[in-house]
Motif scaffolding. Structure first.
Motif, PDB file in Angstrom:
ATOM      1  N   ASN A 103      21.697 -35.829  20.412  1.00 17.37           N
ATOM      2  CA  ASN A 103      21.482 -34.677  21.303  1.00 17.37           C
ATOM      3  C   ASN A 103      20.374 -34.924  22.324  1.00 17.37           C
ATOM      4  OD1 ASN A 103      22.561 -33.945  18.686  1.00 17.37           O
ATOM      5  ND2 ASN A 103      22.450 -31.815  19.305  1.00 17.37           N
ATOM      6  N   LEU A 111      21.694 -29.635  23.629  1.00 16.86           N
ATOM      7  CA  LEU A 111      20.887 -30.728  24.174  1.00 16.86           C
ATOM      8  C   LEU A 111      19.398 -30.523  23.907  1.00 16.86           C
ATOM      9  CD1 LEU A 111      22.703 -31.200  27.618  1.00 16.86           C
ATOM     10  CD2 LEU A 111      23.026 -32.526  25.513  1.00 16.86           C
ATOM     11  N   GLU A 112      18.660 -31.640  23.896  1.00 17.88           N
ATOM     12  CA  GLU A 112      17.240 -31.601  23.590  1.00 17.88           C
ATOM     13  C   GLU A 112      16.429 -32.451  24.575  1.00 17.88           C
ATOM     14  OE1 GLU A 112      18.265 -31.310  18.810  1.00 17.88           O
ATOM     15  OE2 GLU A 112      17.024 -32.971  19.528  1.00 17.88           O
ATOM     16  N   ASP A 144      25.552 -29.254  18.834  1.00 20.79           N
ATOM     17  CA  ASP A 144      25.433 -30.256  19.895  1.00 20.79           C
ATOM     18  C   ASP A 144      24.564 -29.790  21.071  1.00 20.79           C
ATOM     19  OD1 ASP A 144      27.090 -28.321  20.885  1.00 20.79           O
ATOM     20  OD2 ASP A 144      28.804 -29.646  21.248  1.00 20.79           O
TER      21      ASP A 144
END
Length: 199
Positions: A105, A24-25, A22
């Motif tokens: 994400n 983040l992007e 999970d």
């Protein structure tokens, strides 16, 4: 945001190849030859991380870079290159659209537009795609070093008008050559990740 480490993590062409977990992007997208690889390298302080090709349209995959062991910076395929077939363009479009709509994400996408020219039809289409998944679009106006500062407001107005941009959108003149706008982009990265992680 201070970027201490940056490394290539993985490449994907479809959803089941995205990194698991999970984390983040933040993604970066732009027309071929807009200077995307150079800007990514400048942001993360790594000259050879994103490969700079002499042949526009070479990036045909989604590339994930692990930053500070804390989030991924995602390099989406360049769009709008005239010398590739319609089938290849369709494949790229599907790849980008799937990522934008299905990646939980994803925090935000930064769109790159060449500061020297009004937005192309492909830039406008991408802007509309981004508006479907995020209320605020952040536009990095690349190659700002090619324009005198006295002309910046004129070019900003052209881009905003061409996109029919919303008032809440953010426009950042930037240059991979001089470093203009790089700290501002890093600061925005930090803000985006902080807001998302608090939700």
């Amino acid at each position: 945001m201070k970027i201490k480490t940056a490394e290539y993590f993985s490449t994907a062409v479809k959803q089941d190849q995205y990194p698991s977990g999970d984390m983040l992007e933040i993604a970066i997208v732009g027309r071929s030859n807009v200077g995307k690889s150079s800007l990514i390298n400048k942001i993360v302080n790594r000259k050879g991380l994103a490969r700079i090709s002499q042949q526009p349209g070479k990036t045909q995959t989604i590339n994930f870079y692990l930053i500070n062991n804390a989030f991924y910076l995602v390099d989406l395929p360049g769009y709008g290159f005239a010398r590739v077939s319609q089938q290849v363009k369709k494949t790229w479009g599907k790849m980008i659209e799937e990522y934008l709509h299905k990646r939980a994400n994803l925090v935000s996408v930064i769109q790159l537009i060449d500061f020297r020219h009004p937005p192309t039809k492909d830039d406008l289409q991408m802007y509309h795609w981004l508006k479907e998944v995020q209320s605020q679009v952040i536009i990095a106006c690349t190659k700002a070093d090619k324009i005198s500062k006295g002309q910046w407001q004129k070019h900003l107005k052209e881009i905003k008008t061409g996109l029919q941009a919303d008032p809440e959108d953010i426009f950042i003149p930037c240059s991979a050559l001089t470093g203009t706008g790089i700290e501002e982009l890093r600061h925005i990265f930090g803000q985006l990740l902080s807001i998302k992680s608090q939700r």
